[in-house]
Enzyme design. Structure first.
Site, PDB file in Angstrom:
ATOM      1  N   LYS A  40     -58.359  94.546  44.215  1.00 55.84           N
ATOM      2  CA  LYS A  40     -57.435  94.493  45.348  1.00 55.84           C
ATOM      3  C   LYS A  40     -57.916  93.549  46.456  1.00 55.84           C
ATOM      4  O   LYS A  40     -57.105  92.979  47.185  1.00 55.84           O
ATOM      5  CB  LYS A  40     -57.228  95.897  45.919  1.00 55.84           C
ATOM      6  CG  LYS A  40     -56.626  96.894  44.930  1.00 55.84           C
ATOM      7  CD  LYS A  40     -55.146  96.686  44.760  1.00 55.84           C
ATOM      8  CE  LYS A  40     -54.537  97.689  43.769  1.00 55.84           C
ATOM      9  NZ  LYS A  40     -53.124  97.388  43.463  1.00 55.84           N
ATOM     10  N   GLU A  66     -49.579  99.366  52.557  1.00 54.02           N
ATOM     11  CA  GLU A  66     -49.405 100.672  51.914  1.00 54.02           C
ATOM     12  C   GLU A  66     -50.565 100.832  50.943  1.00 54.02           C
ATOM     13  O   GLU A  66     -51.153  99.839  50.514  1.00 54.02           O
ATOM     14  CB  GLU A  66     -48.075 100.723  51.160  1.00 54.02           C
ATOM     15  CG  GLU A  66     -48.100 100.190  49.723  1.00 54.02           C
ATOM     16  CD  GLU A  66     -48.354  98.700  49.611  1.00 54.02           C
ATOM     17  OE1 GLU A  66     -48.106  97.986  50.607  1.00 54.02           O
ATOM     18  OE2 GLU A  66     -48.813  98.231  48.555  1.00 54.02           O
ATOM     19  N   SER A 125     -60.337  96.825  36.344  1.00 52.38           N
ATOM     20  CA  SER A 125     -59.743  96.551  37.657  1.00 52.38           C
ATOM     21  C   SER A 125     -60.528  97.179  38.805  1.00 52.38           C
ATOM     22  O   SER A 125     -60.508  96.669  39.918  1.00 52.38           O
ATOM     23  CB  SER A 125     -58.292  97.020  37.689  1.00 52.38           C
ATOM     24  OG  SER A 125     -58.203  98.395  37.392  1.00 52.38           O
TER      25      SER A 125
HETATM   26  C1  LIG Z   1     -58.729 100.114  40.417  1.00 44.02           C
HETATM   27  C2  LIG Z   1     -57.262  99.924  40.379  1.00 44.02           C
HETATM   28  N1  LIG Z   1     -56.705  99.407  39.274  1.00 44.02           N
HETATM   29  C3  LIG Z   1     -55.385  99.232  39.173  1.00 44.02           C
HETATM   30  C4  LIG Z   1     -54.529  99.604  40.189  1.00 44.02           C
HETATM   31  C5  LIG Z   1     -53.059  99.434  39.978  1.00 44.02           C
HETATM   32  O1  LIG Z   1     -52.494  98.391  40.686  1.00 44.02           O
HETATM   33  P1  LIG Z   1     -52.024  97.051  40.007  1.00 44.02           P
HETATM   34  O2  LIG Z   1     -51.146  97.408  38.864  1.00 44.02           O
HETATM   35  O3  LIG Z   1     -51.298  96.342  41.081  1.00 44.02           O
HETATM   36  O4  LIG Z   1     -53.221  96.320  39.547  1.00 44.02           O
HETATM   37  C6  LIG Z   1     -55.067 100.143  41.370  1.00 44.02           C
HETATM   38  C7  LIG Z   1     -54.188 100.525  42.484  1.00 44.02           C
HETATM   39  O5  LIG Z   1     -54.521 101.152  43.421  1.00 44.02           O
HETATM   40  C8  LIG Z   1     -56.467 100.300  41.457  1.00 44.02           C
HETATM   41  O6  LIG Z   1     -57.031 100.823  42.551  1.00 44.02           O
END
Ligand SMILES: Cc1ncc(COP(=O)(O)O)c(C=O)c1O
Lengths: 445, 283
Positions: A121, A143, A412
């Site tokens: 993020k 948000e 992620s």
């Molecule tokens: C670690 C992590 N992965 C994935 C996501 C999902 O978001 P996005 O689909 O935009 O990557 C989030 C959202 O808060 C997150 O904190």
């Protein structure tokens, strides 16, 4: 950016819904309109927000692509975020997933969990807050679901010197308490949202309301590749560093992966890694959304089970009822607990370029444990959904190609924020044996 | 009918040298039947144009008063379909123009063509789709125009001339000028403003002047809405030359706060009579 990213594959886009009639005017137009990905995207917002979105679109074109901005952002990503993030081979996990190596030859992890603040993020938040500063905005709102985007935005605002307010569903405030504290420590105001399902969707509603009211002076830092144009394009461009780095590292070793896998909330980490591989026709793209308690129960599988609708300013897939009311999503992971999805994913699904699967809460928990015990990495619950489908994806791709395949997974984020949930699910129980050994033993003839 | 009904209404008002009183309520709050009765009470009290709000689960352009009414309405069976039913019943009894005030997704779910046909059949005169700026929904706009239904454009204090041109393209019936950058029910953000302070009234007078100028440029009546919740504010807007005032959150609150149907309806009729009486233009 929106224009160049748009794909005019439209007839398929509409077949996914039998109920939406006479809406083909946009869909069938030969040249894609700005802000559209095939039949999806657009700008469905109150008129008051349109000038701000136009300003942001111009800034996205002129500023973000300028070499000065890119140089400034690259320096921040290197010196502050810690980019490039490592690309880790996951040999032990590969053996747990596929003990005999029939389907899975190589497994690579793109380590966004090692970014400052613990998730991808921050790539987006830093870019947008930098942009907000250049635009002369006086404050930033955001948000957040899991709190990762809120923490990232609060961090970027602290580092670049702008006041920050984060809207967070009251339920998420409870289940992601450590991140609330982090945001507050970073000087941000956290505003709990009590309306609706008290989760991400409602936090976004409230952020939009605040933005309408202070639109001249405030930048709304949207946290995923969702929302009205230009957000899906802007966020994807800011996140594509994930895929660009991973692709470059793999090409240096010789070849792109056979498939790329990422979890899908709004879709930002997934689009960030997908974009670098869109033109590699032989690379399969897999997104994994949250099946919650199961696809026939409460879930957040928007691409798998949703319909074409408009939520938070974009036409995409949404979970809704026959009256067009948005349904409450459910996922054990706050970051995937959202009944919408970024429009580019709806277009990639419609064109068949990407495939979307869904993993349940239980499958995600099991995968998180597997990764922790085999690789020594505590991943976020969101990320765990991507790992939960690696067996299936490896088997599918191996069957299709007639050989074991290599997979790239986007890690992620890290799981520090989810420790309470992991503990409650009993994941802390002592292991009986080494996971790799036991997997190999079980499979041995 | 439809477009003609709106044009006749504004022509009649111009002749009488009076601004339009436009009343908004959320259909389905406290129940579909009771909201229809509330609308009847408003129309009997002399409301010139009725706006029926279609409840939506994620009303991002609405402040807490209407957002909460919307959530209650959905619980009580409120929907686009139910709102069309209310419009049809009212049309059989009243001549006043009826405007549907809705978000886009309920129309998308209903089916755009099916919606246009149902709205025309119900005797609806215009639709105002809060989250459909002029660049979106070309197909829906064409179908509405074909059925002689007006699409009410929204303009705001941050709309420049390019936005104005885009919004007014093909506009019919009337224009809605949003008096504040904000959600429904927002008070004007005059610095340190208290209720009815002169700052607040001068804000509304400025909105009224903007509306008059817009009416001159567009050749269409321009009504002013968002945050008008008192006789003084309504008068300030009208004295500055607006073609009408829209009152929403104040009525939604009144409806929510009076649990007895008979008393509620009496209050609504009385409110309409009182406000209508003070909307004449100064000589
Ligand atoms: C670690 C992590 N992965 C994935 C996501 C999902 O978001 P996005 O689909 O935009 O990557 C989030 C959202 O808060 C997150 O904190």
């Amino acid at each position: 950016m929106g224009e160049s990213a748009s794909e005019p594959n439209v007839s398929e886009a509409n077949e996914s819904t039998g109920r939406v009639d006479s809406t083909n005017d946009e869909a069938t137009s030969a040249d894609p309109r700005p802000g559209y990905f095939g039949a999806f995207g657009g700008r469905f917002v109150a008129e008051t927000l349109v000038p701000a979105l136009e300003e942001l679109t111009r800034a996205t074109h002129d500023l973000v692509s300028s070499s000065d901005f890119q140089a400034e952002l690259s320096a921040l990503l290197r010196d502050y975020v810690g980019r490039p993030t490592p690309l880790s081979p996951a040999r032990r996990l590969a053996r747990v997933i596929d003990p005999r190596g029939c389907h899975l030859s190589e497994l690579w992890l793109k380590r966004e969990d090692l970014c400052h603040t613990g998730a991808h993020k921050i790539n987006n938040a830093l870019g947008q807050v930098l942009l907000a500063k250049k635009l002369g905005k006086q404050r930033v709102i955001a948000e957040t679901g899991a709190g990762q985007h809120g923490v990232a935005t609060a961090t970027a605002c602290a580092a670049l010197g702008l006041p920050c307010e984060v809207f967070m569903g009251a339920l998420d405030v409870e289940r992601q308490a450590p991140n609330v504290l982090r945001m507050q420590l970073l000087g941000a105001t956290v505003t709990p949202v009590e309306s609706g399902s008290r989760t991400l969707k409602d936090a976004m509603n409230e952020a939009l309301r605040r933005w309408v009211t202070h639109v001249r002076t405030t930048h709304y830092c949207v946290g995923s590749a969702a929302g009205p144009h230009p957000y899906p394009s802007l966020v994807a461009e800011l996140q594509r560093v994930i895929g660009d780095e991973a692709r470059a590292a793999l090409m240096e070793r010789g070849a792109p992966p056979d498939a790329v896998v990422a979890c899908i909330g709004g879709g930002s980490n997934a689009i960030g890694v997908f974009r670098a591989f869109l033109d590699d026709a032989e690379v399969a793209l897999y997104g994994v959304e949250a099946a919650g308690e199961g696809l026939t129960a409460r879930h957040a599988a928007t691409l798998t089970l949703g319909q074409v609708g408009v939520l938070h300013g974009a036409r995409s897939k949404v979970l809704m009822d026959a009256d067009g009311q948005i349904l409450e999503a459910h996922s054990i992971s706050a970051g995937l607990d959202y009944p919408g999805v970024g429009p580019e994913h709806a277009a990639l699904q419609a064109s068949g370029r990407a495939t979307y699967l869904a993993a349940t809460d239980a499958e995600a928990l099991a995968a998180a444990l597997e990764v922790a015990r085999s690789e020594g990495i505590i991943i976020a619950l969101e990320t765990a959904h991507a790992f939960a489908k690696l067996r299936e994806i490896a088997a599918r791709e191996a069957a299709r190609r007639g050989r074991p395949v290599s997979l790239l997974v986007c890690v992620s984020g890290r799981g520090d924020k989810d420790l309470v949930t992991y503990q409650a699910a009993g994941l802390g129980a002592p292991p009986r044996e080494d996971p790799v050994r036991s997997a190999v033993d079980q499979e041995a003839p | 009918m439809t477009r003609a009904r709106l044009e006749q209404t504004f022509a009649r008002l111009a002749e009488a040298r009076r601004a339009a009183l436009v009343a908004f309520l959320t259909t389905g709050d406290p129940s579909v039947a009771e909201s229809a009765d509330a609308a009847r009470a408003l129309l009997r009290g002399g409301v010139d144009i009725l706006e029926l709000g279609v409840p939506f689960s994620d009303p991002t352009a609405d402040g807490p008063t209407i957002a909460e009414a919307s959530a209650r309405a959905i619980q009580r069976g409120g929907s686009l379909r139910a709102t069309l039913g209310v419009a049809q019943a009212l049309r059989a009894e009243f001549e006043a123009p009826i405007v549907l005030f809705t978000y886009y997704n309920p129309i998308l779910a209903f089916g755009e063509q099916a919606f246009v046909e149902a709205a025309a059949a119900a005797g609806v005169d215009a639709v105002l789709i809060v989250d459909l700026p002029p660049e979106e929904g070309a197909g829906l706009r064409a179908a509405l125009a074909q059925a002689e239904l007006c699409v009410v454009p929204l303009l705001t204090p941050v709309s420049d001339s390019a936005r104005e041109c885009a919004a007014l393209q093909g506009a019919r019936g009337f224009v809605y000028y949003v008096s504040v950058t904000g959600v429904t029910g927002s008070a004007a953000q005059a610095p340190g403003a208290e209720h009815e302070s002169s700052d607040m009234l001068s804000h509304h007078a400025a909105a009224g002047r903007a509306a008059r100028a817009l009416a001159e440029r567009s050749g269409l009546p321009v009504v002013v809405g968002f945050g008008i919740d008192s006789v003084a504010k309504a008068r300030a807007v009208v004295e500055a030359g607006a073609s009408g005032v829209v009152v929403g959150s104040q009525l939604v609150r009144l409806i929510a706060e009076e649990p007895h149907a008979a008393a509620r309806e009496a209050k609504l009729s009385a409110w309409a009579r009182e406000l209508r009486a003070v909307l004449s233009y100064p000589d």
